[in-house]
Scaffold this motif. Structure first.
Motif, mmCIF file in Angstrom:
data_model
loop_
_atom_site.group_PDB
_atom_site.id
_atom_site.type_symbol
_atom_site.label_atom_id
_atom_site.label_comp_id
_atom_site.label_asym_id
_atom_site.label_seq_id
_atom_site.Cartn_x
_atom_site.Cartn_y
_atom_site.Cartn_z
ATOM 1 N N THR A 99 0.852 -1.196 0.000
ATOM 2 C CA THR A 99 0.000 0.000 0.000
ATOM 3 C C THR A 99 0.882 1.238 0.000
ATOM 4 N N GLU A 100 0.528 2.199 -0.850
ATOM 5 C CA GLU A 100 1.263 3.450 -0.912
ATOM 6 C C GLU A 100 0.321 4.617 -0.605
ATOM 7 N N THR A 101 0.770 5.547 0.231
ATOM 8 C CA THR A 101 0.024 6.774 0.515
ATOM 9 C C THR A 101 1.004 7.941 0.556
ATOM 10 N N VAL A 102 0.481 9.145 0.393
ATOM 11 C CA VAL A 102 1.301 10.358 0.420
ATOM 12 C C VAL A 102 0.636 11.367 1.343
ATOM 13 N N LYS A 103 1.444 12.031 2.167
ATOM 14 C CA LYS A 103 0.940 13.096 3.038
ATOM 15 C C LYS A 103 1.463 14.443 2.536
ATOM 16 N N PHE A 104 0.553 15.424 2.467
ATOM 17 C CA PHE A 104 0.918 16.798 2.150
ATOM 18 C C PHE A 104 0.829 17.607 3.442
ATOM 19 N N GLU A 105 1.952 18.054 3.941
ATOM 20 C CA GLU A 105 1.989 18.810 5.190
ATOM 21 C C GLU A 105 2.292 20.277 4.899
ATOM 22 N N GLY A 106 1.256 21.120 5.007
ATOM 23 C CA GLY A 106 1.433 22.555 4.875
ATOM 24 C C GLY A 106 1.340 23.217 6.232
ATOM 25 N N SER A 107 1.728 24.470 6.307
ATOM 26 C CA SER A 107 1.659 25.171 7.593
ATOM 27 C C SER A 107 0.227 25.447 8.012
ATOM 28 N N ASN A 108 -0.725 25.421 7.053
ATOM 29 C CA ASN A 108 -2.113 25.723 7.392
ATOM 30 C C ASN A 108 -3.111 24.679 6.886
ATOM 31 N N TYR A 109 -2.604 23.557 6.369
ATOM 32 C CA TYR A 109 -3.495 22.493 5.891
ATOM 33 C C TYR A 109 -2.672 21.224 5.708
ATOM 34 N N ILE A 110 -3.175 20.111 6.253
ATOM 35 C CA ILE A 110 -2.511 18.809 6.159
ATOM 36 C C ILE A 110 -3.523 17.799 5.645
ATOM 37 N N THR A 111 -3.132 17.034 4.636
ATOM 38 C CA THR A 111 -4.060 16.054 4.076
ATOM 39 C C THR A 111 -3.291 14.877 3.491
ATOM 40 N N ASN A 112 -4.015 13.786 3.200
ATOM 41 C CA ASN A 112 -3.419 12.561 2.681
ATOM 42 C C ASN A 112 -4.109 12.123 1.397
ATOM 43 N N THR A 113 -3.357 11.428 0.545
ATOM 44 C CA THR A 113 -3.971 10.785 -0.611
ATOM 45 C C THR A 113 -4.688 9.518 -0.163
ATOM 46 N N HIS A 114 -5.635 9.071 -0.962
ATOM 47 C CA HIS A 114 -6.244 7.769 -0.714
ATOM 48 C C HIS A 114 -5.208 6.683 -0.989
ATOM 49 N N PRO A 115 -5.226 5.591 -0.247
ATOM 50 C CA PRO A 115 -4.234 4.534 -0.441
ATOM 51 C C PRO A 115 -4.327 3.908 -1.838
ATOM 52 N N VAL A 116 -3.177 3.554 -2.391
ATOM 53 C CA VAL A 116 -3.092 2.778 -3.628
ATOM 54 C C VAL A 116 -2.581 1.389 -3.255
ATOM 55 N N ASP A 117 -3.342 0.359 -3.622
ATOM 56 C CA ASP A 117 -3.006 -1.013 -3.245
ATOM 57 C C ASP A 117 -2.689 -1.841 -4.483
ATOM 58 N N TYR A 118 -1.580 -2.553 -4.454
ATOM 59 C CA TYR A 118 -1.288 -3.515 -5.513
ATOM 60 C C TYR A 118 -0.512 -4.686 -4.930
ATOM 61 N N VAL A 119 -0.282 -5.705 -5.754
ATOM 62 C CA VAL A 119 0.367 -6.933 -5.302
ATOM 63 C C VAL A 119 1.620 -7.168 -6.130
ATOM 64 N N ILE A 120 2.758 -7.344 -5.460
ATOM 65 C CA ILE A 120 3.989 -7.717 -6.156
ATOM 66 C C ILE A 120 4.009 -9.238 -6.264
ATOM 67 N N GLN A 121 4.077 -9.717 -7.506
ATOM 68 C CA GLN A 121 3.957 -11.145 -7.767
ATOM 69 C C GLN A 121 5.289 -11.854 -7.579
ATOM 70 N N ALA A 122 5.236 -13.008 -6.936
ATOM 71 C CA ALA A 122 6.432 -13.824 -6.742
ATOM 72 C C ALA A 122 6.932 -14.339 -8.077
ATOM 73 N N ASN A 123 8.262 -14.583 -8.187
ATOM 74 C CA ASN A 123 8.830 -15.159 -9.400
ATOM 75 C C ASN A 123 8.225 -16.534 -9.654
#
Length: 481
Positions: free
Chosen positions: A412-436
Protein backbone atom coordinates in the motif's frame (compact mmCIF):
# COMPACT_ATOMS: atom_id res chain seq x y z
CA UNK A 1 -6.05 3.33 74.21
CA UNK A 2 -3.67 4.89 76.79
CA UNK A 3 -2.30 8.26 75.72
CA UNK A 4 1.49 8.74 75.70
CA UNK A 5 2.97 12.08 76.87
CA UNK A 6 6.60 11.52 75.90
CA UNK A 7 8.65 14.75 75.76
CA UNK A 8 11.15 15.54 72.99
CA UNK A 9 14.56 16.95 73.88
CA UNK A 10 14.84 20.71 73.24
CA UNK A 11 17.64 20.23 70.66
CA UNK A 12 15.54 17.79 68.66
CA UNK A 13 12.56 20.15 68.75
CA UNK A 14 14.69 23.04 67.50
CA UNK A 15 16.06 20.90 64.66
CA UNK A 16 12.56 19.99 63.56
CA UNK A 17 11.52 23.65 63.48
CA UNK A 18 14.53 24.64 61.39
CA UNK A 19 13.98 21.77 58.95
CA UNK A 20 10.34 22.75 58.65
CA UNK A 21 11.36 26.22 57.57
CA UNK A 22 13.90 24.95 55.02
CA UNK A 23 12.07 22.05 53.40
CA UNK A 24 9.04 22.54 51.12
CA UNK A 25 5.61 21.41 52.22
CA UNK A 26 4.81 17.72 51.68
CA UNK A 27 2.92 16.94 48.47
CA UNK A 28 -0.35 16.11 50.16
CA UNK A 29 -0.76 19.73 51.30
CA UNK A 30 -1.34 20.99 47.73
CA UNK A 31 -2.19 19.47 44.34
CA UNK A 32 0.86 18.46 42.32
CA UNK A 33 0.60 19.02 38.56
CA UNK A 34 2.89 16.74 36.59
CA UNK A 35 3.29 17.60 32.92
CA UNK A 36 2.07 14.75 30.73
CA UNK A 37 4.44 13.20 28.20
CA UNK A 38 2.27 14.01 25.17
CA UNK A 39 0.88 17.30 26.41
CA UNK A 40 2.59 19.42 23.74
CA UNK A 41 3.04 16.75 21.07
CA UNK A 42 -0.03 16.13 18.91
CA UNK A 43 0.59 14.03 15.80
CA UNK A 44 0.13 17.14 13.64
CA UNK A 45 -0.56 20.82 14.22
CA UNK A 46 -1.06 23.66 11.76
CA UNK A 47 -0.65 27.39 12.31
CA UNK A 48 -3.80 28.89 13.87
CA UNK A 49 -2.85 32.56 13.60
CA UNK A 50 -5.98 34.66 13.10
CA UNK A 51 -8.33 31.66 13.24
CA UNK A 52 -9.66 31.84 16.83
CA UNK A 53 -10.69 34.42 19.40
CA UNK A 54 -11.77 34.00 23.03
CA UNK A 55 -14.78 35.65 24.72
CA UNK A 56 -14.00 38.99 26.34
CA UNK A 57 -14.91 37.59 29.77
CA UNK A 58 -15.54 34.22 31.39
CA UNK A 59 -13.09 32.05 29.42
CA UNK A 60 -9.77 30.51 30.45
CA UNK A 61 -9.02 29.36 26.88
CA UNK A 62 -5.96 30.33 24.85
CA UNK A 63 -3.85 29.37 21.82
CA UNK A 64 -0.45 27.98 22.87
CA UNK A 65 2.54 28.46 20.60
CA UNK A 66 0.29 29.55 17.76
CA UNK A 67 -0.84 25.99 17.01
CA UNK A 68 -2.50 24.29 20.02
CA UNK A 69 -5.87 25.37 21.41
CA UNK A 70 -5.99 25.00 25.17
CA UNK A 71 -9.67 24.91 26.06
CA UNK A 72 -9.01 24.68 29.81
CA UNK A 73 -5.75 24.53 31.75
CA UNK A 74 -4.90 21.58 33.96
CA UNK A 75 -6.32 22.89 37.23
CA UNK A 76 -9.57 23.11 39.19
CA UNK A 77 -12.67 25.23 38.55
CA UNK A 78 -11.87 26.40 35.03
CA UNK A 79 -14.21 27.23 32.17
CA UNK A 80 -13.26 27.76 28.55
CA UNK A 81 -14.68 28.86 25.25
CA UNK A 82 -12.86 29.67 22.01
CA UNK A 83 -14.47 30.59 18.68
CA UNK A 84 -13.69 31.06 15.04
CA UNK A 85 -13.34 34.68 14.04
CA UNK A 86 -16.05 36.34 11.98
CA UNK A 87 -13.97 35.72 8.86
CA UNK A 88 -13.65 32.01 9.64
CA UNK A 89 -17.28 31.09 10.23
CA UNK A 90 -18.64 27.86 8.78
CA UNK A 91 -20.62 28.32 5.57
CA UNK A 92 -23.40 25.74 5.75
CA UNK A 93 -24.35 26.25 2.10
CA UNK A 94 -21.12 24.47 1.11
CA UNK A 95 -19.60 21.08 1.88
CA UNK A 96 -16.63 21.20 4.24
CA UNK A 97 -14.38 19.01 6.34
CA UNK A 98 -12.48 19.49 9.58
CA UNK A 99 -9.77 17.24 10.97
CA UNK A 100 -8.19 17.65 14.38
CA UNK A 101 -6.65 15.86 17.35
CA UNK A 102 -8.12 16.27 20.83
CA UNK A 103 -6.47 15.66 24.18
CA UNK A 104 -8.01 15.12 27.62
CA UNK A 105 -4.93 15.09 29.86
CA UNK A 106 -3.69 12.11 31.87
CA UNK A 107 -5.85 12.15 35.00
CA UNK A 108 -7.53 8.79 34.41
CA UNK A 109 -10.50 8.20 36.70
CA UNK A 110 -9.83 11.56 38.42
CA UNK A 111 -10.50 13.57 35.25
CA UNK A 112 -13.31 16.12 34.91
CA UNK A 113 -15.29 17.47 33.31
CA UNK A 114 -14.57 17.40 29.59
CA UNK A 115 -15.17 19.59 26.57
CA UNK A 116 -17.49 20.04 23.61
CA UNK A 117 -17.23 20.86 19.92
CA UNK A 118 -19.83 23.58 19.33
CA UNK A 119 -21.44 25.32 16.35
CA UNK A 120 -23.64 28.32 17.16
CA UNK A 121 -25.36 31.52 16.07
CA UNK A 122 -25.79 32.98 19.56
CA UNK A 123 -26.41 36.74 19.43
CA UNK A 124 -23.31 37.25 21.61
CA UNK A 125 -21.13 35.99 18.75
CA UNK A 126 -17.55 35.34 19.85
CA UNK A 127 -18.45 36.34 23.42
CA UNK A 128 -20.87 33.43 23.80
CA UNK A 129 -20.23 31.17 26.79
CA UNK A 130 -22.41 29.47 29.38
CA UNK A 131 -22.12 30.68 32.98
CA UNK A 132 -21.91 27.05 34.09
CA UNK A 133 -18.66 25.16 34.60
CA UNK A 134 -18.49 21.56 35.86
CA UNK A 135 -21.27 19.60 34.19
CA UNK A 136 -22.18 22.66 32.08
CA UNK A 137 -18.97 22.27 30.03
CA UNK A 138 -19.18 25.98 29.22
CA UNK A 139 -22.05 25.37 26.78
CA UNK A 140 -25.11 23.99 28.66
CA UNK A 141 -27.74 25.49 30.92
CA UNK A 142 -27.43 24.73 34.64
CA UNK A 143 -28.24 21.34 36.13
CA UNK A 144 -30.30 22.67 39.06
CA UNK A 145 -33.97 21.69 38.99
CA UNK A 146 -36.17 24.70 38.21
CA UNK A 147 -33.33 26.97 37.08
CA UNK A 148 -33.16 28.59 33.64
CA UNK A 149 -33.10 26.24 30.68
CA UNK A 150 -31.97 28.94 28.27
CA UNK A 151 -28.84 30.46 29.78
CA UNK A 152 -26.54 28.12 27.85
CA UNK A 153 -25.25 28.98 24.40
CA UNK A 154 -28.26 29.67 22.18
CA UNK A 155 -28.94 28.50 18.62
CA UNK A 156 -26.29 25.83 19.02
CA UNK A 157 -25.29 22.26 18.30
CA UNK A 158 -22.68 20.44 20.40
CA UNK A 159 -20.77 17.18 20.46
CA UNK A 160 -19.73 16.57 24.05
CA UNK A 161 -16.76 14.56 25.31
CA UNK A 162 -17.82 14.06 28.90
CA UNK A 163 -15.20 12.56 31.22
CA UNK A 164 -17.18 12.76 34.48
CA UNK A 165 -20.56 11.18 35.25
CA UNK A 166 -22.90 13.52 37.11
CA UNK A 167 -25.32 11.18 38.84
CA UNK A 168 -25.64 11.90 42.55
CA UNK A 169 -26.91 14.54 44.93
CA UNK A 170 -23.52 16.28 45.15
CA UNK A 171 -22.67 16.26 41.45
CA UNK A 172 -26.18 16.62 40.05
CA UNK A 173 -28.07 14.31 37.71
CA UNK A 174 -27.25 15.60 34.23
CA UNK A 175 -25.89 12.19 33.20
CA UNK A 176 -28.50 9.90 34.74
CA UNK A 177 -28.98 8.15 31.40
CA UNK A 178 -25.26 7.74 30.56
CA UNK A 179 -23.93 5.98 33.65
CA UNK A 180 -21.68 3.51 31.78
CA UNK A 181 -18.78 5.96 31.96
CA UNK A 182 -17.10 8.69 29.93
CA UNK A 183 -19.25 9.28 26.87
CA UNK A 184 -19.56 11.05 23.53
CA UNK A 185 -22.96 12.38 22.46
CA UNK A 186 -24.56 15.31 20.67
CA UNK A 187 -27.24 17.77 21.75
CA UNK A 188 -28.90 21.14 21.23
CA UNK A 189 -27.71 23.15 24.27
CA UNK A 190 -29.84 26.20 23.50
CA UNK A 191 -33.18 24.40 23.40
CA UNK A 192 -35.25 24.24 26.60
CA UNK A 193 -36.49 20.79 25.53
CA UNK A 194 -32.93 19.44 26.00
CA UNK A 195 -33.35 19.69 29.81
CA UNK A 196 -35.85 17.61 31.79
CA UNK A 197 -36.90 18.49 35.35
CA UNK A 198 -38.47 15.67 37.36
CA UNK A 199 -39.13 14.50 40.91
CA UNK A 200 -38.11 11.12 42.33
CA UNK A 201 -37.05 9.58 45.63
CA UNK A 202 -37.96 12.75 47.49
CA UNK A 203 -35.60 14.74 45.25
CA UNK A 204 -36.02 17.33 42.53
CA UNK A 205 -33.63 16.56 39.67
CA UNK A 206 -32.63 17.78 36.21
CA UNK A 207 -31.22 15.56 33.50
CA UNK A 208 -30.47 16.31 29.87
CA UNK A 209 -31.11 14.59 26.58
CA UNK A 210 -28.12 12.93 24.97
CA UNK A 211 -28.45 12.58 21.19
CA UNK A 212 -31.73 14.47 21.67
CA UNK A 213 -33.25 11.36 23.31
CA UNK A 214 -34.38 10.88 26.89
CA UNK A 215 -33.67 7.50 28.45
CA UNK A 216 -30.82 5.01 28.81
CA UNK A 217 -31.00 3.78 25.19
CA UNK A 218 -30.03 7.12 23.71
CA UNK A 219 -27.12 5.86 21.62
CA UNK A 220 -24.35 7.65 23.51
CA UNK A 221 -20.89 6.24 22.76
CA UNK A 222 -18.58 4.97 25.50
CA UNK A 223 -14.89 5.25 24.54
CA UNK A 224 -13.48 4.19 27.91
CA UNK A 225 -10.83 6.26 29.66
CA UNK A 226 -10.34 9.45 27.65
CA UNK A 227 -7.84 11.08 30.01
CA UNK A 228 -4.90 8.75 29.35
CA UNK A 229 -2.29 11.06 27.79
CA UNK A 230 -3.48 10.28 24.26
CA UNK A 231 -4.29 12.54 21.31
CA UNK A 232 -7.35 11.21 19.47
CA UNK A 233 -8.28 12.12 15.92
CA UNK A 234 -11.69 13.76 15.51
CA UNK A 235 -13.20 14.48 12.11
CA UNK A 236 -16.25 16.40 10.96
CA UNK A 237 -17.88 16.35 7.52
CA UNK A 238 -20.74 18.58 6.43
CA UNK A 239 -22.92 17.65 3.46
CA UNK A 240 -24.72 20.81 2.36
CA UNK A 241 -27.01 18.98 -0.06
CA UNK A 242 -28.49 16.70 2.61
CA UNK A 243 -27.85 19.13 5.49
CA UNK A 244 -26.12 16.31 7.38
CA UNK A 245 -23.20 16.52 9.79
CA UNK A 246 -21.07 13.41 10.30
CA UNK A 247 -18.49 13.17 13.08
CA UNK A 248 -16.14 10.45 14.28
CA UNK A 249 -13.83 10.14 17.27
CA UNK A 250 -10.93 7.77 16.72
CA UNK A 251 -11.85 4.26 17.87
CA UNK A 252 -15.62 4.82 17.60
CA UNK A 253 -18.14 4.48 14.78
CA UNK A 254 -19.08 7.57 12.78
CA UNK A 255 -22.31 9.37 13.71
CA UNK A 256 -24.51 11.25 11.20
CA UNK A 257 -27.12 13.84 12.21
CA UNK A 258 -29.56 15.60 9.86
CA UNK A 259 -29.70 19.23 11.03
CA UNK A 260 -32.41 21.70 10.07
CA UNK A 261 -30.13 24.71 9.67
CA UNK A 262 -32.80 27.40 9.93
CA UNK A 263 -34.57 25.77 12.89
CA UNK A 264 -31.38 25.27 14.89
CA UNK A 265 -29.16 28.20 13.86
CA UNK A 266 -31.45 30.60 12.01
CA UNK A 267 -28.60 31.39 9.59
CA UNK A 268 -26.27 29.75 7.05
CA UNK A 269 -23.10 31.20 8.61
CA UNK A 270 -22.21 29.96 12.09
CA UNK A 271 -19.42 30.33 14.61
CA UNK A 272 -17.64 27.15 15.65
CA UNK A 273 -15.11 26.15 18.27
CA UNK A 274 -14.76 24.42 21.62
CA UNK A 275 -15.93 24.87 25.18
CA UNK A 276 -14.90 22.95 28.29
CA UNK A 277 -14.69 23.00 32.04
CA UNK A 278 -13.21 21.53 35.19
CA UNK A 279 -14.57 21.42 38.73
CA UNK A 280 -13.11 20.06 41.96
CA UNK A 281 -11.51 17.51 39.63
CA UNK A 282 -9.69 18.63 36.52
CA UNK A 283 -7.93 17.73 33.28
CA UNK A 284 -6.06 19.46 30.47
CA UNK A 285 -8.35 19.98 27.46
CA UNK A 286 -6.48 20.68 24.20
CA UNK A 287 -7.06 20.62 20.42
CA UNK A 288 -4.65 20.67 17.46
CA UNK A 289 -5.74 20.82 13.81
CA UNK A 290 -4.89 19.21 10.48
CA UNK A 291 -7.69 20.88 8.56
CA UNK A 292 -9.71 23.97 9.46
CA UNK A 293 -13.08 24.27 7.66
CA UNK A 294 -12.86 26.46 4.55
CA UNK A 295 -9.29 27.66 5.21
CA UNK A 296 -7.78 25.67 2.32
CA UNK A 297 -9.75 23.41 -0.01
CA UNK A 298 -7.61 21.08 -2.08
CA UNK A 299 -7.57 17.65 -3.71
CA UNK A 300 -4.56 15.33 -3.63
CA UNK A 301 -4.06 12.09 -5.51
CA UNK A 302 -1.44 9.43 -6.18
CA UNK A 303 -1.50 7.33 -9.37
CA UNK A 304 0.81 4.40 -10.17
CA UNK A 305 1.19 3.26 -13.78
CA UNK A 306 3.12 0.74 -15.90
CA UNK A 307 5.24 1.71 -18.91
CA UNK A 308 2.21 1.27 -21.17
CA UNK A 309 0.17 3.71 -19.04
CA UNK A 310 -2.06 1.07 -17.41
CA UNK A 311 -2.97 2.07 -13.85
CA UNK A 312 -1.80 -0.24 -11.05
CA UNK A 313 -4.34 -0.24 -8.18
CA UNK A 314 -7.06 -2.29 -6.49
CA UNK A 315 -4.89 -5.41 -6.16
CA UNK A 316 -3.35 -5.34 -9.66
CA UNK A 317 -0.18 -7.42 -10.12
CA UNK A 318 3.33 -6.02 -10.56
CA UNK A 319 6.29 -8.23 -11.54
CA UNK A 320 9.92 -8.49 -10.55
CA UNK A 321 12.09 -6.03 -12.51
CA UNK A 322 9.10 -4.05 -13.79
CA UNK A 323 9.39 -0.27 -13.80
CA UNK A 324 6.47 1.72 -12.37
CA UNK A 325 5.80 5.46 -12.45
CA UNK A 326 4.45 7.14 -9.31
CA UNK A 327 2.58 10.39 -10.03
CA UNK A 328 1.59 12.63 -7.10
CA UNK A 329 -0.77 15.54 -7.80
CA UNK A 330 -2.24 18.40 -5.75
CA UNK A 331 -5.00 20.75 -6.91
CA UNK A 332 -5.87 23.94 -5.00
CA UNK A 333 -9.62 24.47 -5.30
CA UNK A 334 -10.41 27.47 -3.09
CA UNK A 335 -9.81 28.88 0.36
CA UNK A 336 -9.48 31.87 2.63
CA UNK A 337 -5.68 31.49 2.57
CA UNK A 338 -2.98 30.33 0.17
CA UNK A 339 -1.74 26.82 0.96
CA UNK A 340 1.75 27.51 2.29
CA UNK A 341 5.02 25.75 3.21
CA UNK A 342 3.97 22.44 1.67
CA UNK A 343 6.11 19.32 2.16
CA UNK A 344 5.21 16.17 0.19
CA UNK A 345 6.03 13.09 2.28
CA UNK A 346 5.88 9.40 1.46
CA UNK A 347 7.66 6.19 2.44
CA UNK A 348 7.93 3.59 -0.32
CA UNK A 349 7.05 0.00 0.46
CA UNK A 350 10.08 -2.23 1.13
CA UNK A 351 9.72 -4.17 -2.13
CA UNK A 352 10.45 -1.42 -4.65
CA UNK A 353 13.51 0.78 -5.22
CA UNK A 354 13.59 4.40 -6.34
CA UNK A 355 15.22 4.88 -9.75
CA UNK A 356 17.86 7.62 -9.25
CA UNK A 357 17.46 10.73 -11.37
CA UNK A 358 13.86 9.99 -12.29
CA UNK A 359 12.06 12.62 -10.17
CA UNK A 360 10.41 15.60 -11.86
CA UNK A 361 7.99 18.40 -10.94
CA UNK A 362 5.52 20.39 -13.01
CA UNK A 363 3.33 23.35 -12.08
CA UNK A 364 1.98 26.56 -13.58
CA UNK A 365 5.54 27.87 -13.51
CA UNK A 366 6.80 25.11 -15.82
CA UNK A 367 8.49 21.74 -15.42
CA UNK A 368 11.85 20.56 -14.18
CA UNK A 369 13.82 17.86 -12.38
CA UNK A 370 14.01 17.45 -8.62
CA UNK A 371 17.23 16.58 -6.86
CA UNK A 372 17.66 13.08 -5.40
CA UNK A 373 18.72 14.72 -2.12
CA UNK A 374 15.03 14.78 -1.18
CA UNK A 375 15.31 11.01 -0.64
CA UNK A 376 16.55 9.32 2.53
CA UNK A 377 16.42 5.58 1.96
CA UNK A 378 12.80 4.79 1.11
CA UNK A 379 11.54 8.15 2.43
CA UNK A 380 10.73 11.20 0.33
CA UNK A 381 10.29 14.71 1.77
CA UNK A 382 10.11 17.30 -1.02
CA UNK A 383 9.07 20.95 -0.90
CA UNK A 384 6.62 22.23 -3.50
CA UNK A 385 5.61 25.85 -4.22
CA UNK A 386 2.85 27.57 -2.25
CA UNK A 387 -0.50 27.04 -3.94
CA UNK A 388 -3.39 29.40 -4.63
CA UNK A 389 -5.93 30.17 -7.34
CA UNK A 390 -3.13 31.15 -9.75
CA UNK A 391 -0.71 28.28 -9.04
CA UNK A 392 -3.38 25.67 -8.49
CA UNK A 393 -1.93 22.44 -9.93
CA UNK A 394 1.38 20.81 -8.95
CA UNK A 395 2.60 17.33 -9.91
CA UNK A 396 5.61 15.30 -8.77
CA UNK A 397 6.54 12.07 -10.56
CA UNK A 398 9.29 9.47 -10.19
CA UNK A 399 10.04 5.87 -11.15
CA UNK A 400 10.60 2.75 -9.07
CA UNK A 401 11.82 -0.73 -9.93
CA UNK A 402 9.97 -3.71 -8.50
CA UNK A 403 12.17 -6.07 -6.48
CA UNK A 404 12.02 -9.85 -6.31
CA UNK A 405 9.76 -11.41 -3.68
CA UNK A 406 9.34 -15.05 -2.65
CA UNK A 407 5.57 -14.94 -2.22
CA UNK A 408 2.85 -12.70 -3.61
CA UNK A 409 3.14 -9.54 -1.49
CA UNK A 410 0.33 -6.95 -1.09
CA UNK A 411 1.62 -3.37 -0.69
CA UNK A 412 0.00 0.00 0.00
CA UNK A 413 1.26 3.45 -0.91
CA UNK A 414 0.02 6.77 0.51
CA UNK A 415 1.30 10.36 0.42
CA UNK A 416 0.94 13.10 3.04
CA UNK A 417 0.92 16.80 2.15
CA UNK A 418 1.99 18.81 5.19
CA UNK A 419 1.43 22.55 4.88
CA UNK A 420 1.66 25.17 7.59
CA UNK A 421 -2.11 25.72 7.39
CA UNK A 422 -3.50 22.49 5.89
CA UNK A 423 -2.51 18.81 6.16
CA UNK A 424 -4.06 16.05 4.08
CA UNK A 425 -3.42 12.56 2.68
CA UNK A 426 -3.97 10.78 -0.61
CA UNK A 427 -6.24 7.77 -0.71
CA UNK A 428 -4.23 4.53 -0.44
CA UNK A 429 -3.09 2.78 -3.63
CA UNK A 430 -3.01 -1.01 -3.24
CA UNK A 431 -1.29 -3.51 -5.51
CA UNK A 432 0.37 -6.93 -5.30
CA UNK A 433 3.99 -7.72 -6.16
CA UNK A 434 3.96 -11.14 -7.77
CA UNK A 435 6.43 -13.82 -6.74
CA UNK A 436 8.83 -15.16 -9.40
CA UNK A 437 7.24 -18.05 -11.27
CA UNK A 438 8.83 -21.11 -12.87
CA UNK A 439 8.62 -20.80 -16.69
CA UNK A 440 5.86 -22.90 -18.24
CA UNK A 441 7.11 -25.18 -21.08
CA UNK A 442 4.60 -27.21 -23.06
CA UNK A 443 5.55 -29.76 -25.81
CA UNK A 444 2.78 -30.37 -28.33
CA UNK A 445 3.48 -34.10 -28.87
CA UNK A 446 2.62 -36.48 -26.10
CA UNK A 447 5.55 -38.71 -25.09
CA UNK A 448 7.34 -40.93 -24.97
CA UNK A 449 9.10 -40.19 -28.31
CA UNK A 450 11.42 -42.88 -29.76
CA UNK A 451 14.19 -41.87 -32.17
CA UNK A 452 16.47 -44.07 -34.29
CA UNK A 453 20.21 -43.55 -34.13
CA UNK A 454 21.11 -40.44 -36.13
CA UNK A 455 17.48 -39.39 -36.57
CA UNK A 456 16.67 -35.67 -36.11
CA UNK A 457 13.69 -34.45 -34.11
CA UNK A 458 12.13 -30.99 -33.96
CA UNK A 459 10.24 -30.26 -30.77
CA UNK A 460 7.28 -27.92 -31.07
CA UNK A 461 5.40 -26.26 -28.23
CA UNK A 462 5.12 -23.10 -26.11
CA UNK A 463 7.30 -21.26 -23.61
CA UNK A 464 5.88 -18.77 -21.14
CA UNK A 465 7.71 -16.79 -18.47
CA UNK A 466 5.35 -14.44 -16.64
CA UNK A 467 8.34 -12.71 -15.01
CA UNK A 468 10.07 -11.91 -18.34
CA UNK A 469 8.00 -10.26 -21.06
CA UNK A 470 10.83 -10.71 -23.63
CA UNK A 471 10.56 -14.54 -23.37
CA UNK A 472 14.23 -15.10 -24.22
CA UNK A 473 15.32 -18.76 -24.02
CA UNK A 474 18.92 -19.74 -23.25
CA UNK A 475 19.99 -23.39 -23.65
CA UNK A 476 23.08 -25.57 -23.65
CA UNK A 477 23.44 -28.31 -26.31
CA UNK A 478 26.43 -30.65 -26.61
CA UNK A 479 28.48 -28.29 -24.48
CA UNK A 480 27.71 -25.27 -26.64
CA UNK A 481 25.73 -22.31 -25.09
Amino acid sequence: MKKSNRKLPRAALSLMLVMGLILPSPGWLAPVHVKAANNDNPPFKIDLTGIFVTPATGSNSSVIGGNIVQVTPNTTNQKGGIWSTEANKMDLTKDFKASMYIYFGDRGANAADGMAFVMHNDSRGTNAISPHSGSGLGVYAGQTHGSSKTDGIQKSFAVEFDTFINNNVNDGYFDTNTTKGAHVAWSYPGQAETYIDYYTSFQHRRTMKHNNIDGPNNGAQYPGNLSNDTWRKFTINWNATTSTLTYQLEGLSSVSIPINVQDIFGADQVYWGFTGSTGSRYQNNRVAFEEVPGLVNAEVKETITRKDGVVVDNGALANNGEELTYTINAKYLSGKQDWTDIIVKTVLNDHVSYVPGSMAISSGDGSGELDDSFWTGQSLAASIPNMNTNRNDVTISFKVKVNQVKVNTPVTETVKFEGSNYITNTHPVDYVIQANNVPEVTINEKGPIHLAVGEDYQAKGTWKDSDDSTNTLYYDLNGEF
